[in-house]
Write a protein that holds these residues in place. Structure first.
Motif, short mmCIF file in Angstrom:
data_model
loop_
_atom_site.label_atom_id
_atom_site.label_comp_id
_atom_site.label_asym_id
_atom_site.label_seq_id
_atom_site.Cartn_x
_atom_site.Cartn_y
_atom_site.Cartn_z
N UNK A 80 25.62 32.14 46.70
CA UNK A 80 25.75 33.11 45.61
C UNK A 80 26.02 34.52 46.12
N UNK A 81 25.36 34.87 47.22
CA UNK A 81 25.57 36.21 47.80
C UNK A 81 26.99 36.32 48.37
N UNK A 82 27.45 35.23 48.99
CA UNK A 82 28.81 35.25 49.55
C UNK A 82 29.84 35.36 48.42
N UNK A 83 29.56 34.69 47.30
CA UNK A 83 30.45 34.79 46.13
C UNK A 83 30.46 36.22 45.61
N UNK A 84 29.28 36.82 45.49
CA UNK A 84 29.20 38.20 44.99
C UNK A 84 30.02 39.14 45.86
N UNK A 85 29.99 38.87 47.19
CA UNK A 85 30.68 39.78 48.11
C UNK A 85 32.20 39.73 47.92
N UNK A 86 32.72 38.65 47.34
CA UNK A 86 34.18 38.54 47.14
C UNK A 86 34.60 39.12 45.79
#
Ligand code: NAP
Length: 266
Positions: free
Chosen positions: A220-226
């Motif tokens: 989820x954090x990696x998704x937010x970063x994109x």
């Protein structure tokens, strides 16, 4: 004694033979298959030895990897049981057959381990669960981890979690392929040539998956970063959510898990 024998070298057994011949000297691997030509092809490719028959293979190695279909396992164990000696270890890759069931078909006291590989093992990128059954010792688990290390990632698991593991890692490739195809279809609709769209989609999956494993960040954090505010990525994420993407994927895993559990009770 050789380190490993593989009896039943079809799709999965054959993939594991190839991996084993990278981690131990091929001279230390002996194999046997009902259709001999399949085993001879593997011998040609890897340098391992084809046994004259199952009994010769079963006598010749410390770790016996059993790669026949689940419904053939009982007959195989009844065939090789009489020639097994103390110190030999059985490693079953059969889906749905519990270690307790296998122990009932093997000579008393034989150490039993179960593995659950998946198809990417054929290119060394598999995910394999390893669990200890009756009489298995830590040294047996270590030896199997060593023999299979070139098939992919080997993780120890309690047998009670094997059905859940199979739903994620065994069935998972079949959930991921339609996703890659759909990503590519979208790319084609947007004007990309088909082959390129598929390669871009598959490579994107590899990269994203490696980032999850290597960064140890929550997906989820990696998704937010994109997703920049008001940007194109969050538009796409919103479309996925409207389509119930995450719920559908969870349903797929749960459906496969329920089926695995039901098959194991038959
Ligand atoms: N494929 C997967 O994705 C996967 C994943 C996890 C676990 N598994 C497990 O792996 C096992 C093998 O599955 P598979 O997909 O590799 O099936 P497969 O391709 O049909 O392989 C089974 C092999 O066993 C051989 N065989 C049958 N009876 C034999 C006997 N009595 N003695 C020696 N060899 C014998 C067959 O020989 P022939 O050449 O004569 O047919 C065949 O090559 C199954 O227990 C399955 O549950 C498979």
């Amino acid at each position: 004694m050789k380190q490993a024998a593989f009896i039943g070298t079809g799709n999965m057994g054959g993939a594991l033979v190839r991996a084993a011949c990278q981690s131990v000297p091929p001279q230390d691997v002996i194999i046997s298959n009902r259709t001999r030509s399949k085993a001879l092809d593997l011998e040609n490719d890897t340098g391992c030895t084809v046994a004259a028959n199952n009994l010769e293979a079963a006598c010749a190695a410390r770790y016996l990897f059993l790669g026949v279909k689940p419904h053939m396992m009982r007959a195989l164990l009844e065939e090789i049981g009489p020639v097994l000696t103390p110190g030999q270890v059985l490693v079953s890759m059969a889906a749905g057959l519990t270690a307790e069931t296998l122990a009932g078909w093997a000579p008393p006291g034989t150490p039993i381990l179960r593995i659950m590989p998946n198809t990417p093992c054929s290119i060394g990128k598999g995910m394999i669960a390893l669990c200890a059954g009756p009489n298995a010792q830590a040294s047996h688990l270590q030896a199997v981890e060593h023999i299979l290390r070139f098939a992919g990632r080997v993780e120890r698991l309690d047998e009670g979690l094997m059905d859940a593991f199979s739903a994620v890692a065994g069935c998972g490739p079949a959930f991921v392929y339609p996703f890659i195809e759909a990503m590519a279809d979208g790319g084609v609709l947007a004007g990309l040539p088909r082959q390129k769209a598929m390669a871009f989609a598959a490579q994107t999956l590899i990269g994203a998956a490696c980032l999850v494993l290597e960064s140890e960040e929550h997906p989820g954090a990696l998704k937010d970063a994109v997703c920049s505010p008001g940007g194109s990525t969050i538009e796409g994420v919103a479309a996925l959510e409207r389509g119930g993407f995450r719920g559908v994927v969870m349903d797929a895993v749960i459906a496969a898990w329920k089926k695995n559990t039901a098959l194991g009770k038959q």
